[in-house]
Design a protein around this motif. Structure first.
Motif, mmCIF file in Angstrom:
data_model
loop_
_atom_site.group_PDB
_atom_site.id
_atom_site.type_symbol
_atom_site.label_atom_id
_atom_site.label_comp_id
_atom_site.label_asym_id
_atom_site.label_seq_id
_atom_site.Cartn_x
_atom_site.Cartn_y
_atom_site.Cartn_z
ATOM 1 N N UNK A 1 1.204 8.143 13.678
ATOM 2 C CA UNK A 1 2.360 8.257 14.576
ATOM 3 C C UNK A 1 2.749 6.901 15.168
ATOM 4 N N UNK A 2 1.760 6.079 15.503
ATOM 5 C CA UNK A 2 2.059 4.741 16.016
ATOM 6 C C UNK A 2 2.785 3.913 14.966
ATOM 7 N N UNK A 3 2.294 3.970 13.735
ATOM 8 C CA UNK A 3 2.925 3.224 12.644
ATOM 9 C C UNK A 3 4.359 3.717 12.419
ATOM 10 N N UNK A 4 4.521 5.026 12.404
ATOM 11 C CA UNK A 4 5.851 5.607 12.194
ATOM 12 C C UNK A 4 6.813 5.159 13.295
ATOM 13 N N UNK A 5 6.350 5.162 14.530
ATOM 14 C CA UNK A 5 7.203 4.756 15.652
ATOM 15 C C UNK A 5 7.583 3.278 15.539
ATOM 16 N N UNK A 6 6.619 2.438 15.225
ATOM 17 C CA UNK A 6 6.880 1.000 15.111
ATOM 18 C C UNK A 6 7.870 0.685 13.987
ATOM 19 N N UNK A 7 7.933 1.563 12.991
ATOM 20 C CA UNK A 7 8.786 1.319 11.827
ATOM 21 C C UNK A 7 9.985 2.262 11.756
ATOM 22 N N UNK A 8 10.275 2.925 12.868
ATOM 23 C CA UNK A 8 11.415 3.833 12.972
ATOM 24 C C UNK A 8 11.430 4.895 11.865
ATOM 25 N N UNK A 9 10.262 5.382 11.503
ATOM 26 C CA UNK A 9 10.168 6.420 10.473
ATOM 27 C C UNK A 9 10.474 7.780 11.086
ATOM 28 N N UNK A 10 11.074 8.629 10.287
ATOM 29 C CA UNK A 10 11.411 9.978 10.739
ATOM 30 C C UNK A 10 10.372 10.999 10.322
ATOM 31 N N UNK A 11 9.566 10.664 9.314
ATOM 32 C CA UNK A 11 8.623 11.634 8.755
ATOM 33 C C UNK A 11 7.422 10.910 8.168
ATOM 34 N N UNK A 12 6.237 11.456 8.415
ATOM 35 C CA UNK A 12 5.016 10.987 7.765
ATOM 36 C C UNK A 12 4.721 11.982 6.649
ATOM 37 N N UNK A 13 4.720 11.506 5.410
ATOM 38 C CA UNK A 13 4.519 12.387 4.261
ATOM 39 C C UNK A 13 3.082 12.414 3.745
ATOM 40 N N UNK A 14 2.414 11.268 3.824
ATOM 41 C CA UNK A 14 1.081 11.186 3.232
ATOM 42 C C UNK A 14 0.253 10.152 3.976
ATOM 43 N N UNK A 15 -1.018 10.454 4.117
ATOM 44 C CA UNK A 15 -1.960 9.533 4.741
ATOM 45 C C UNK A 15 -3.109 9.344 3.760
ATOM 46 N N UNK A 16 -3.312 8.107 3.330
ATOM 47 C CA UNK A 16 -4.410 7.798 2.420
ATOM 48 C C UNK A 16 -5.616 7.328 3.202
ATOM 49 N N UNK A 17 -6.758 7.935 2.924
ATOM 50 C CA UNK A 17 -7.996 7.591 3.626
ATOM 51 C C UNK A 17 -9.055 7.092 2.661
ATOM 52 N N UNK A 18 -9.856 6.165 3.135
ATOM 53 C CA UNK A 18 -11.065 5.757 2.439
ATOM 54 C C UNK A 18 -12.228 6.345 3.226
ATOM 55 N N UNK A 19 -13.017 7.183 2.578
ATOM 56 C CA UNK A 19 -14.185 7.783 3.235
ATOM 57 C C UNK A 19 -15.431 7.447 2.432
ATOM 58 N N UNK A 20 -16.302 6.704 3.046
ATOM 59 C CA UNK A 20 -17.551 6.330 2.404
ATOM 60 C C UNK A 20 -18.512 7.504 2.325
ATOM 61 N N UNK A 21 -19.323 7.454 1.314
ATOM 62 C CA UNK A 21 -20.321 8.496 1.075
ATOM 63 C C UNK A 21 -21.261 8.656 2.270
#
Length: 131
Positions: free
Chosen positions: A33-53
């Motif tokens: 949400x912070x990233x979207x606000x800073x970049x005037x985005x209207x919608x967040x469609x996907x969030x890519x995560x790195x999760x270690x074992x």
């Protein structure tokens, strides 16, 4: 409560795990949400995560928590794309890199127990896809 033994109800560990993943999901949503606000985005469609074992994250609980938290936000309907990162170590004696399985940190080549963890502890947002 000295001298008194309290028994926890069945399933308490599952609730604790879900609470742990809920806190992680809150952090992920805050980043999105912070990233979207800073970049005037209207919608967040996907969030890519790195999760270690070795991150200790229960993926099902994390996805459930994230899906609950995004309701009513611009991230509602966003998909979590999780990339699992293997636990890899590098032996300090012989230099061999190897996959650490079952938390066996001994080098399979020279049987040394001193190593550097190269990957597998990650827990980070890798990318966001927004409109």
């Amino acid at each position: 409560l000295q001298g008194r033994r309290e028994f926890l109800p069945a399933g308490w560990q599952m609730r604790w795990k879900t609470m742990h993943e809920m806190a992680i999901a809150e952090g992920i949503l805050d980043i999105a949400l912070d990233y979207a606000k800073q970049n005037n985005a209207r919608k967040v469609n996907e969030v890519g995560l790195l999760l270690g074992e070795m991150s200790g994250v229960e993926v099902d609980s994390l996805e459930f928590s994230f899906n609950m938290l995004v309701q009513g936000t611009i991230a509602e309907g966003a998909v979590l794309k999780i990339k699992n990162v293997p636990l890899i170590g590098k032996c300090s004696k012989c230099g061999r890199e190897f996959h650490i399985e079952h938390y066996d940190f001994w080098c399979p080549e020279c049987e040394n127990g001193v190593l550097t963890t190269i990957s597998g502890r990650e827990m980070q947002v890798e990318y966001l896809e927004v409109d």
